[in-house]
Enzyme design. Sequence first.
Site, short mmCIF file in Angstrom:
data_model
loop_
_atom_site.label_atom_id
_atom_site.label_comp_id
_atom_site.label_asym_id
_atom_site.label_seq_id
_atom_site.Cartn_x
_atom_site.Cartn_y
_atom_site.Cartn_z
N ASN A 37 0.83 -1.20 0.00
CA ASN A 37 0.00 0.00 0.00
C ASN A 37 0.87 1.25 0.00
OD1 ASN A 37 0.57 -0.91 2.66
ND2 ASN A 37 -1.10 0.27 3.52
N GLU A 39 0.26 5.16 0.73
CA GLU A 39 -0.67 6.20 1.17
C GLU A 39 -0.19 7.58 0.72
OE1 GLU A 39 -1.19 5.45 5.37
OE2 GLU A 39 -2.37 3.65 4.97
N GLU A 50 -2.90 -4.79 -3.14
CA GLU A 50 -3.37 -5.65 -4.23
C GLU A 50 -3.34 -4.90 -5.56
OE1 GLU A 50 -4.76 -5.05 -1.33
OE2 GLU A 50 -6.01 -6.70 -0.61
#
Length: 128
Positions: A37, A39, A50
């Site tokens: 991930n 951010e 994913e």
Amino acid sequence: MLKAAKAIRENAHAPYSGFKVGAAIRAGSGKIYTGCNVENAAYPLGTCAEGGAISAMVAAGETEIAEVLVIADAPSPVTPCGGCRQKIAEFAPPNVPVIMCNMAGDTEETTIGALLPRAFAKAHMEAG
Ligand code: THU
């Protein structure tokens, strides 16, 4: 898959949630693609692990998902968010295994079809 997802998870950029996620995808060729991930200070712009793995797979010229594994430091095995389920379903038939893990070693296995029944797909946009 587990080793690859754990390794990429270390690279997650998650200063806002503090929740690092790693994903590994085995593609049709057998090759494994990974993502974490990422951010952003503008919160809605963050991307999931994913999604990163899927982008890497497609960028490498593959469009078939054979298996997915996702891991995070959660009390129970982490499940792909709704948006990621839809992204996985774009490249995976319903019987494709999704393995969900946490850092404590708990693991659960399901399928993308079970996680996202009756997924919206290209076929819905074809004239009847
Ligand atoms: N996250 C993922 O990367 N994958 C998921 O399936 C669940 C959520 C990330 C998004 C965000 O950076 C953090 O986890 C907290 O929601």
